[in-house]
Design an enzyme around this catalytic site. Structure first.
Site, PDB file in Angstrom:
ATOM      1  N   ALA A 260      -4.999  -8.871   1.692  1.00  0.00           N
ATOM      2  CA  ALA A 260      -6.287  -9.415   1.252  1.00  0.00           C
ATOM      3  C   ALA A 260      -6.995  -8.366   0.423  1.00  0.00           C
ATOM      4  CB  ALA A 260      -7.160  -9.763   2.461  1.00  0.00           C
TER       5      ALA A 260
ATOM      6  N   THR B  26     -11.352 -12.082  10.159  1.00  0.00           N
ATOM      7  CA  THR B  26     -12.446 -11.143  10.411  1.00  0.00           C
ATOM      8  C   THR B  26     -13.610 -11.821  11.141  1.00  0.00           C
ATOM      9  OG1 THR B  26     -14.167  -9.884   9.250  1.00  0.00           O
ATOM     10  CG2 THR B  26     -13.207 -11.702   8.052  1.00  0.00           C
ATOM     11  N   ASP B  27     -14.409 -11.016  11.819  1.00  0.00           N
ATOM     12  CA  ASP B  27     -15.623 -11.559  12.457  1.00  0.00           C
ATOM     13  C   ASP B  27     -16.663 -11.973  11.413  1.00  0.00           C
ATOM     14  OD1 ASP B  27     -16.402  -9.011  11.615  1.00  0.00           O
ATOM     15  OD2 ASP B  27     -17.121  -8.345  13.574  1.00  0.00           O
ATOM     16  N   GLU B  28     -16.486 -11.497  10.156  1.00  0.00           N
ATOM     17  CA  GLU B  28     -17.495 -11.790   9.124  1.00  0.00           C
ATOM     18  C   GLU B  28     -17.590 -13.272   8.792  1.00  0.00           C
ATOM     19  OE1 GLU B  28     -17.955  -9.224   5.853  1.00  0.00           O
ATOM     20  OE2 GLU B  28     -17.360  -7.447   6.955  1.00  0.00           O
TER      21      GLU B  28
ATOM     22  N   TYR C 135     -16.420 -12.161  -0.090  1.00  0.00           N
ATOM     23  CA  TYR C 135     -15.292 -11.751   0.765  1.00  0.00           C
ATOM     24  C   TYR C 135     -15.188 -12.667   1.987  1.00  0.00           C
ATOM     25  CZ  TYR C 135     -12.972  -9.293   4.601  1.00  0.00           C
ATOM     26  OH  TYR C 135     -12.184  -8.993   5.683  1.00  0.00           O
TER      27      TYR C 135
ATOM     28  N   LYS D 196     -12.356 -15.447   3.171  1.00  0.00           N
ATOM     29  CA  LYS D 196     -11.629 -15.356   4.452  1.00  0.00           C
ATOM     30  C   LYS D 196     -11.856 -16.642   5.269  1.00  0.00           C
ATOM     31  CE  LYS D 196      -9.513 -12.347   5.897  1.00  0.00           C
ATOM     32  NZ  LYS D 196      -8.083 -11.960   5.695  1.00  0.00           N
TER      33      LYS D 196
HETATM   34  P1  NAD Z   1      -6.777  -2.993   2.920  1.00  0.00           P
HETATM   35  O1  NAD Z   1      -7.648  -3.306   1.743  1.00  0.00           O
HETATM   36  O2  NAD Z   1      -6.699  -1.597   3.410  1.00  0.00           O
HETATM   37  O3  NAD Z   1      -5.276  -3.458   2.614  1.00  0.00           O
HETATM   38  C1  NAD Z   1      -4.984  -4.669   1.974  1.00  0.00           C
HETATM   39  C2  NAD Z   1      -3.528  -4.626   1.525  1.00  0.00           C
HETATM   40  O4  NAD Z   1      -3.212  -5.880   0.910  1.00  0.00           O
HETATM   41  C3  NAD Z   1      -3.252  -3.542   0.475  1.00  0.00           C
HETATM   42  O5  NAD Z   1      -2.068  -2.856   0.799  1.00  0.00           O
HETATM   43  C4  NAD Z   1      -3.078  -4.324  -0.817  1.00  0.00           C
HETATM   44  O6  NAD Z   1      -2.201  -3.700  -1.746  1.00  0.00           O
HETATM   45  C5  NAD Z   1      -2.504  -5.639  -0.299  1.00  0.00           C
HETATM   46  N1  NAD Z   1      -2.782  -6.754  -1.219  1.00  0.00           N
HETATM   47  C6  NAD Z   1      -3.971  -7.089  -1.789  1.00  0.00           C
HETATM   48  N2  NAD Z   1      -3.813  -8.155  -2.602  1.00  0.00           N
HETATM   49  C7  NAD Z   1      -2.501  -8.518  -2.523  1.00  0.00           C
HETATM   50  C8  NAD Z   1      -1.737  -9.551  -3.114  1.00  0.00           C
HETATM   51  N3  NAD Z   1      -2.273 -10.438  -3.966  1.00  0.00           N
HETATM   52  N4  NAD Z   1      -0.418  -9.634  -2.801  1.00  0.00           N
HETATM   53  C9  NAD Z   1       0.157  -8.741  -1.957  1.00  0.00           C
HETATM   54  N5  NAD Z   1      -0.526  -7.733  -1.372  1.00  0.00           N
HETATM   55  C10 NAD Z   1      -1.850  -7.621  -1.658  1.00  0.00           C
HETATM   56  O7  NAD Z   1      -7.261  -3.988   4.054  1.00  0.00           O
HETATM   57  P2  NAD Z   1      -7.309  -3.779   5.629  1.00  0.00           P
HETATM   58  O8  NAD Z   1      -8.602  -3.152   5.989  1.00  0.00           O
HETATM   59  O9  NAD Z   1      -6.038  -3.188   6.096  1.00  0.00           O
HETATM   60  O10 NAD Z   1      -7.402  -5.316   6.109  1.00  0.00           O
HETATM   61  C11 NAD Z   1      -6.221  -6.058   6.367  1.00  0.00           C
HETATM   62  C12 NAD Z   1      -6.600  -7.452   6.821  1.00  0.00           C
HETATM   63  O11 NAD Z   1      -7.404  -7.372   7.979  1.00  0.00           O
HETATM   64  C13 NAD Z   1      -7.404  -8.238   5.790  1.00  0.00           C
HETATM   65  O12 NAD Z   1      -6.971  -9.570   5.827  1.00  0.00           O
HETATM   66  C14 NAD Z   1      -8.839  -8.136   6.297  1.00  0.00           C
HETATM   67  O13 NAD Z   1      -9.588  -9.259   5.907  1.00  0.00           O
HETATM   68  C15 NAD Z   1      -8.624  -8.097   7.788  1.00  0.00           C
HETATM   69  N6  NAD Z   1      -9.638  -7.396   8.593  1.00  0.00           N
HETATM   70  C16 NAD Z   1      -9.998  -6.122   8.278  1.00  0.00           C
HETATM   71  C17 NAD Z   1     -10.903  -5.453   9.099  1.00  0.00           C
HETATM   72  C18 NAD Z   1     -11.318  -4.033   8.819  1.00  0.00           C
HETATM   73  O14 NAD Z   1     -12.208  -3.525   9.498  1.00  0.00           O
HETATM   74  N7  NAD Z   1     -10.718  -3.332   7.872  1.00  0.00           N
HETATM   75  C19 NAD Z   1     -11.424  -6.100  10.223  1.00  0.00           C
HETATM   76  C20 NAD Z   1     -11.034  -7.417  10.503  1.00  0.00           C
HETATM   77  C21 NAD Z   1     -10.111  -8.049   9.691  1.00  0.00           C
HETATM   78  O1  DAU Z   2     -16.277  -6.781  10.395  1.00  0.00           O
HETATM   79  C1  DAU Z   2     -14.996  -6.704   9.876  1.00  0.00           C
HETATM   80  C2  DAU Z   2     -15.064  -6.230   8.446  1.00  0.00           C
HETATM   81  O2  DAU Z   2     -15.354  -4.832   8.485  1.00  0.00           O
HETATM   82  C3  DAU Z   2     -13.775  -6.482   7.661  1.00  0.00           C
HETATM   83  O3  DAU Z   2     -13.563  -7.854   7.563  1.00  0.00           O
HETATM   84  C4  DAU Z   2     -13.861  -5.858   6.256  1.00  0.00           C
HETATM   85  O4  DAU Z   2     -12.619  -5.994   5.592  1.00  0.00           O
HETATM   86  C5  DAU Z   2     -14.176  -4.378   6.417  1.00  0.00           C
HETATM   87  O5  DAU Z   2     -14.330  -3.783   5.142  1.00  0.00           O
HETATM   88  C6  DAU Z   2     -15.445  -4.190   7.248  1.00  0.00           C
HETATM   89  O6  DAU Z   2     -16.611  -4.683   6.502  1.00  0.00           O
HETATM   90  P1  DAU Z   2     -18.009  -3.913   6.504  1.00  0.00           P
HETATM   91  O7  DAU Z   2     -18.757  -4.329   5.313  1.00  0.00           O
HETATM   92  O8  DAU Z   2     -18.667  -4.014   7.826  1.00  0.00           O
HETATM   93  O9  DAU Z   2     -17.439  -2.383   6.366  1.00  0.00           O
HETATM   94  P2  DAU Z   2     -17.961  -1.152   5.483  1.00  0.00           P
HETATM   95  O10 DAU Z   2     -17.175   0.035   5.940  1.00  0.00           O
HETATM   96  O11 DAU Z   2     -17.978  -1.462   4.030  1.00  0.00           O
HETATM   97  O12 DAU Z   2     -19.471  -0.980   5.948  1.00  0.00           O
HETATM   98  C7  DAU Z   2     -19.808  -0.789   7.316  1.00  0.00           C
HETATM   99  C8  DAU Z   2     -21.331  -0.748   7.404  1.00  0.00           C
HETATM  100  O13 DAU Z   2     -21.804   0.451   6.762  1.00  0.00           O
HETATM  101  C9  DAU Z   2     -22.027  -1.884   6.685  1.00  0.00           C
HETATM  102  O14 DAU Z   2     -23.197  -2.225   7.421  1.00  0.00           O
HETATM  103  C10 DAU Z   2     -22.422  -1.298   5.334  1.00  0.00           C
HETATM  104  C11 DAU Z   2     -22.680   0.162   5.675  1.00  0.00           C
HETATM  105  N1  DAU Z   2     -22.384   1.147   4.612  1.00  0.00           N
HETATM  106  C12 DAU Z   2     -21.143   1.116   4.045  1.00  0.00           C
HETATM  107  C13 DAU Z   2     -20.787   2.023   3.074  1.00  0.00           C
HETATM  108  C14 DAU Z   2     -19.431   1.991   2.423  1.00  0.00           C
HETATM  109  C15 DAU Z   2     -23.311   2.102   4.265  1.00  0.00           C
HETATM  110  O15 DAU Z   2     -24.445   2.142   4.790  1.00  0.00           O
HETATM  111  N2  DAU Z   2     -22.969   3.025   3.299  1.00  0.00           N
HETATM  112  C16 DAU Z   2     -21.753   3.010   2.671  1.00  0.00           C
HETATM  113  O16 DAU Z   2     -21.508   3.865   1.781  1.00  0.00           O
END
Ligand code: NAD
Ligand code: DAU
Length: 363
Positions: free
Chosen positions: A92, A143-145, A168, A172
Site C-alpha cells: 500500500a 488499519t484502525d484509521e 489514505y 484503505k
Molecule cells: P510501507 O509504506 O513501509 O510499505 C509498503 C510497501 O508496499 C513498500 O515496500 C512498497 O514498495 C510496496 N508497494 C507500494 N505500492 C505498491 C504496488 N503498487 N505494488 C507492489 N508493491 C507496492 O508500509 P507499512 O507501514 O509497512 O504498511 C503495510 C500495510 O500495513 C499497509 O497496508 C498499511 O495500510 C497497513 N498498516 C500500517 C500501519 C503502520 O503503522 N505502519 C498500521 C496499520 C496498518
Molecule cells: O493508525 C495506523 C496508521 O498509523 C497506519 O495506517 C499508517 O499507515 C501509519 O502511517 C500511521 O499513521 P499516522 O498518521 O498515525 O502515523 P505518523 O507516523 O505519520 O504520525 C503519527 C502521529 O504523529 C500523528 O498524530 C501525526 C504526528 N506527527 C507525525 C509526523 C511525521 C507529528 O506531529 N510530526 C511529524 O513529523
C-alpha cells in the site's frame, strides 16, 4: 485445513511486510513453506532490509518478484508460477501526509491494486464447478484509521462504523469493503485485520518514531503537528505480525480482527519519552533536544485520537502481545542507532540509484 505452503506476501520490502517475512523464516518453526515477496520497490520499499534472508533462504523458501500489484497479467502469472495458496496483502501507499498532497497513487495502489489481487485470486482458485477452493486464504492488512477519529473516551471495535477522513484511510476503507464483497459475492476465503500504529526496526524515516529518533541524534528540529495532543495507540511490529500469523492459522474465514497495543500516547508525551531515551543511549543532552521541539501547522483533517479494542482476537484466537512499550521503544532506538547505513542508504539516494540500476526507474 489451510495450506499455508506458498504464501504471496505483497509489500514485503516495506516496514511491516519485511518484519513479517523475518518472523516466519527466522522465528516460526511451524512454518515450513515458501514466501514469494511481490513488491514494486516504491520510495518506501527497501529490499536491502531482507538481503541476509535472501542469501540464506533465496531460491528455495524465499523468492523476490519485482512488480506492481495493479498489473493483472503479472499477478496472474505469479499465482500460476508459484501455486500460490495464501495471500498476505501488505502492499500500500501508507503515509497519510503524502496522501493529502498526492492522493492519486493511493487510490491506484490501495483500491485498484487490492481489487486486482482479489480478482486474480478468485480466478486462480476457481474450481471446475465454479466454486472456490476452501484450502486457500486471502488475508488483507488494514488499519484502525478506517474507523475515523475518537473523542476522549471509547475504542474502535470490529463493529464500529467506517468513517475515514484522509485519502489514505478512504482508500484503505474501500479496499476493506472490496475484500468483504469478494467474500460475500464469490465465496473467496478471506480474513481481515485492522491494526493501530506500528513501530519497530526498518520503518521508513518519514513516520513519527523513526523521524524523531534520527532528528534527536542529528540535533535537527522536532516538528510537532498542531498542539501535539493527538493520541495514537502503539503496537510493536512483531506483535502485530504474530497476530497476522495467528489469524492465518486459526482465524475464521470471513471474519475481521482488530489488533492494537492498548497503549495510548499523546504525541508530545511520546516525544519527551523518546528524547530522554535517545539522549541517554547516544550520550546527548536531553534539554538541548527539548529546545528543538517545533510546533508546526497541523495536518489537514488530523484524526484526534485512535484506540483499538482488540478483545476479539485475544478472546477467540488467544493472541497476546509479548513486547511492552518500554522494551519495544528501547529495541527500536537501539536498531536505528546501530543501523545507520540502512538510513544513510535511503537518505543519500545511494539505495535509490541501486534500485534504478537493477530494476529500472522507481515510482
Ligand atoms: P510501507 O509504506 O513501509 O510499505 C509498503 C510497501 O508496499 C513498500 O515496500 C512498497 O514498495 C510496496 N508497494 C507500494 N505500492 C505498491 C504496488 N503498487 N505494488 C507492489 N508493491 C507496492 O508500509 P507499512 O507501514 O509497512 O504498511 C503495510 C500495510 O500495513 C499497509 O497496508 C498499511 O495500510 C497497513 N498498516 C500500517 C500501519 C503502520 O503503522 N505502519 C498500521 C496499520 C496498518
Ligand atoms: O493508525 C495506523 C496508521 O498509523 C497506519 O495506517 C499508517 O499507515 C501509519 O502511517 C500511521 O499513521 P499516522 O498518521 O498515525 O502515523 P505518523 O507516523 O505519520 O504520525 C503519527 C502521529 O504523529 C500523528 O498524530 C501525526 C504526528 N506527527 C507525525 C509526523 C511525521 C507529528 O506531529 N510530526 C511529524 O513529523
Amino acid at each position: 485445513m489451510r495450506n499455508l505452503k506458498n504464501i504471496l506476501v505483497t509489500g514485503g520490502a516495506g516496514f511491516i511486510g519485511c518484519n513479517f517475512i523475518r518472523l516466519l523464516l527466522e522465528q516460526e518453526p511451524a512454518f515450513t513453506g515458501r514466501i514469494i515477496n511481490l513488491d514494486a520497490l516504491t520510495y518506501a520499499g527497501n529490499i536491502a532490509s531482507l538481503a541476509d534472508l535472501a542469501g540464506q533462504f533465496g531460491g528455495t523458501r524465499y523468492c523476490f518478484e519485482h512488480g506492481d500489484i495493479c498489473d493483472r497479467g503479472f499477478v496472474d502469472a505469479l499465482f500460476k508460477k508459484y501455486g500460490v495458496d495464501t495471500v498476505v496483502h501488505f502492499a500500500a501507499e501508507s503515509h497519510v501526509d503524502r496522501s493529502i498532497y498526492g492522493p492519486e497513487t493511493f487510490i491506484k495502489t490501495n483500491v485498484m491494486g487490492t481489487f486486482t489481487l482479489l480478482d486474480a485470486a478468485r480466478n486462480a482458485w476457481k474450481q471446475g464447478d465454479g466454486s472456490i477452493r476452501d484450502d486457500v486464504l486471502f488475508h488483507h492488512i488494514s488499519t484502525d484509521e478506517v474507523y475515523g477519529s475518537l473523542g476522549e473516551t471509547g475504542a474502535f471495535s470490529e463493529t464500529s462504523p467506517y468513517d475515514p477522513r484522509s485519502p489514505y484511510s478512504a482508500g484503505k476503507a474501500s479496499s476493506d469493503h472490496l475484500v468483504m464483497a469478494y467474500h460475500h459475492t464469490y465465496g473467496l476465503p478471506i480474513t481481515l485485520s485492522n491494526c493501530s500504529n506500528n513501530y519497530g526496526p526498518y520503518q521508513f524515516p518519514e513516520k513519527l518514531i523513526p523521524l524523531m529518533i534520527l532528528n534527536i541524534v542529528e540535533g535537527k528540529p522536532l516538528p510537532v503537528y498542531g498542539d501535539g495532543r493527538n493520541i495514537r495507540d502503539w503496537v510493536y511490529v512483531e506483535d502485530h505480525n504474530r497476530g497476522v500469523w495467528t489469524i492465518l492459522h486459526t482465524g475464521v474465514t470471513g471474519e475481521k480482527y482488530n489488533i492494537g497495543g492498548e497503549n495510548e500516547w499523546e504525541n508530545i508525551r511520546l516525544l519527551h519519552t523518546l528524547i530522554d531515551l535517545v539522549s541517554k543511549k547516544a550520550g546527548l543532552d536531553p534539554e538541548k533536544a527539548r529546545g528543538t521541539i517545533t510546533f508546526v501547522k497541523d495536518r489537514p483533517g488530523h484524526d484526534r485520537r485512535y484506540a483499538i479494542d482488540c478483545s476479539k482476537i485475544k478472546r477467540e484466537l488467544g493472541w497476546t502481545r509479548k513486547v511492552g512499550f518500554e522494551e519495544g521503544l528501547a529495541k527500536t532506538v537501539d536498531w536505528y542507532l546501530a543501523n545507520t547505513s540502512w538510513v544513510d542508504g535511503i537518505r543519500s539516494g545511494e539505495y535509490q540509484r541501486w534500485v534504478e540500476q537493477n530494476y529500472g526507474e522507481r515510482r
